[in-house]
Design a protein around this motif. Structure first.
Motif, PDB file in Angstrom:
ATOM      1  N   HIS A 120      28.561   9.316  23.082  1.00 59.60           N
ATOM      2  CA  HIS A 120      28.498   9.997  24.375  1.00 59.60           C
ATOM      3  C   HIS A 120      29.757  10.835  24.612  1.00 59.60           C
ATOM      4  O   HIS A 120      29.681  11.974  25.091  1.00 59.60           O
ATOM      5  N   LEU A 121      30.927  10.264  24.273  1.00 60.63           N
ATOM      6  CA  LEU A 121      32.174  10.991  24.477  1.00 60.63           C
ATOM      7  C   LEU A 121      32.253  12.223  23.583  1.00 60.63           C
ATOM      8  O   LEU A 121      32.715  13.285  24.007  1.00 60.63           O
ATOM      9  N   ALA A 122      31.812  12.074  22.342  1.00 54.32           N
ATOM     10  CA  ALA A 122      31.819  13.223  21.423  1.00 54.32           C
ATOM     11  C   ALA A 122      30.905  14.320  21.940  1.00 54.32           C
ATOM     12  O   ALA A 122      31.258  15.503  21.930  1.00 54.32           O
ATOM     13  N   THR A 123      29.716  13.938  22.411  1.00 57.75           N
ATOM     14  CA  THR A 123      28.773  14.915  22.958  1.00 57.75           C
ATOM     15  C   THR A 123      29.347  15.597  24.192  1.00 57.75           C
ATOM     16  O   THR A 123      29.103  16.776  24.438  1.00 57.75           O
ATOM     17  N   GLY A 124      30.151  14.851  24.952  1.00 57.10           N
ATOM     18  CA  GLY A 124      30.777  15.408  26.146  1.00 57.10           C
ATOM     19  C   GLY A 124      32.020  16.232  25.873  1.00 57.10           C
ATOM     20  O   GLY A 124      32.694  16.658  26.817  1.00 57.10           O
ATOM     21  N   GLY A 125      32.340  16.456  24.612  1.00 55.88           N
ATOM     22  CA  GLY A 125      33.469  17.306  24.252  1.00 55.88           C
ATOM     23  C   GLY A 125      34.827  16.648  24.349  1.00 55.88           C
ATOM     24  O   GLY A 125      35.858  17.341  24.297  1.00 55.88           O
ATOM     25  N   CYS A 126      34.860  15.315  24.448  1.00 59.05           N
ATOM     26  CA  CYS A 126      36.143  14.632  24.630  1.00 59.05           C
ATOM     27  C   CYS A 126      37.037  14.687  23.402  1.00 59.05           C
ATOM     28  O   CYS A 126      38.260  14.572  23.527  1.00 59.05           O
ATOM     29  N   PHE A 127      36.460  14.834  22.224  1.00 62.27           N
ATOM     30  CA  PHE A 127      37.242  14.798  20.989  1.00 62.27           C
ATOM     31  C   PHE A 127      37.403  16.172  20.356  1.00 62.27           C
ATOM     32  O   PHE A 127      37.812  16.286  19.197  1.00 62.27           O
ATOM     33  N   GLY A 128      37.085  17.218  21.097  1.00 68.29           N
ATOM     34  CA  GLY A 128      37.243  18.571  20.576  1.00 68.29           C
ATOM     35  C   GLY A 128      36.427  18.790  19.316  1.00 68.29           C
ATOM     36  O   GLY A 128      35.242  18.433  19.245  1.00 68.29           O
ATOM     37  N   ASP A 129      37.072  19.371  18.291  1.00 70.88           N
ATOM     38  CA  ASP A 129      36.399  19.639  17.025  1.00 70.88           C
ATOM     39  C   ASP A 129      36.578  18.517  16.013  1.00 70.88           C
ATOM     40  O   ASP A 129      36.141  18.639  14.865  1.00 70.88           O
TER      41      ASP A 129
END
Length: 344
Positions: free
Chosen positions: A127-136
């Motif tokens: 969910h966090l990755a999909t939400g852009g929390c980890f950038g690229d």
């Protein structure tokens, strides 16, 4: 796997909500999370997941307004994502550095061997990755149960663990010690694994996580909890753990420097049961160390000891008595993300 003192971009928090075991203690525990969040923002960014979208929006606005008013370098990025609980150390991603850059590893999480509900927490990193929390930064799924609190890295290929935790059959029943060492080598680059076979804290749900017992302060220095009272129930196990630590050697064969941490007076819940209060559960961030305190006489000694262990960092006490009510502490609710992962 980087050591915790390596440069960081952010710290991850999973915010408490009434659907967790904190439902009756929200007024006590939210101020602790807020204190951690504000301490982090003084030095780096913050990634926060909240169960409800309106809470995420309001919290992001409040934290960033405060950070701007204080002229701080950190900013908060809050996203809505379901969670069973708040222990980001154990359901958060584990970072590794490769020739191609940083990767985040999404190990399986099953609530310390199926002790509690865990399905939402296990899906949280996606969910966090999909939400852009980890950038690229890529997030790679690993089909193996591993919690961040169960491993301690010196940043140079040595990993410290406890056998009671990693060999518990409710986690990875098909893996023996050799198989676990091989997997840690393949996934997080472990060249050596130091196994502690003793260590115990009353009230601990994690099967003796290493981050409650012994921590690297530098590649050649380990601090650890020591109980000096032979009448305390912890004395036999922690004395045996201390002897094991004395037998450990660095990769070049030299012994480690060892520093004992103060042993706090018993911290009890309302039923008189002992809680796993430990000063080993500190968090190293850029320029500072956040240290849990429990409103006991040994708090000041713990802060003094940590100042000597990390002389180049500010030592910041955080009152964690409410956290330990649910059998965890400061390090357990946080997960650091390396430099370059979060750019707000």
């Amino acid at each position: 796997m980087p050591a915790e003192w390596a440069p960081q971009s952010a710290v991850m928090l999973t915010w408490p909500h009434p659907g967790t075991d904190w439902f009756s203690q929200m007024d006590q525990v939210e101020p602790v999370f807020l204190a951690i969040a504000r301490a982090v923002l003084r030095f780096e960014h913050l990634v926060v997941s909240c169960e409800h979208v309106f809470r995420a929006q309001k919290l992001e606005q409040e934290l960033n307004q405060w950070a701007r008013e204080q002229n701080l370098p950190g900013r908060a990025h809050c996203v809505a994502a379901p969670s069973n609980d708040t222990w980001a150390r154990d359901h958060g991603p584990l970072a590794v550095t490769t020739e191609d850059g940083t990767r985040l590893l999404d190990f399986r999480f099953n609530a310390w061997g199926g002790k509690f509900p865990w399905e939402k927490d296990n899906a949280l990193n996606q969910h966090l990755a999909t939400g852009g929390c980890f950038g690229d930064t890529p997030l790679e799924t690993v089909d193996f149960v591993l919690e961040g609190g169960s491993i301690e890295s010196d940043g140079k290929g040595t990993i410290m663990v406890t056998s009671e935790c990693l060999l518990t059959p409710t986690r990875n029943p098909d893996y023996d010690r050799a198989a676990i060492e091989a997997l840690l080598g393949e996934t997080i680059g472990a060249r050596r694994v130091l196994w502690l076979n003793h260590g115990y804290l009353a009230g601990d749900d994690t099967d003796s996580h290493i981050d409650t017992l012994a921590r690297f302060c530098s590649p050649d220095h380990i601090c650890y909890v020591r109980c000096g009272d032979p009448n305390d129930e912890h004395y036999p196990a922690l004395k045996a753990m201390e002897e094991e630590l004395r037998q450990f050697h660095q990769a070049d064969g030299s012994p480690y420097r060892l520093t004992p941490l103060p042993w706090p007076d018993p911290v009890l819940d309302e039923d008189g049961e002992r809680l796993p209060a430990t000063y080993a559960n500190f968090l190293v961030i850029n320029g500072a160390v956040l240290v849990p305190t429990y409103d006991v006489p040994q708090d000041d000694d713990a802060l003094t000891t940590l100042r000597a262990l990390f002389p180049d960092r500010e030592i910041i006490p955080v009152a964690c008595r409410p956290l330990v009510e649910q059998h965890g502490s400061l390090h357990c609710v946080t997960m650091q993300l390396p430099q370059g992962v979060v750019d707000l």
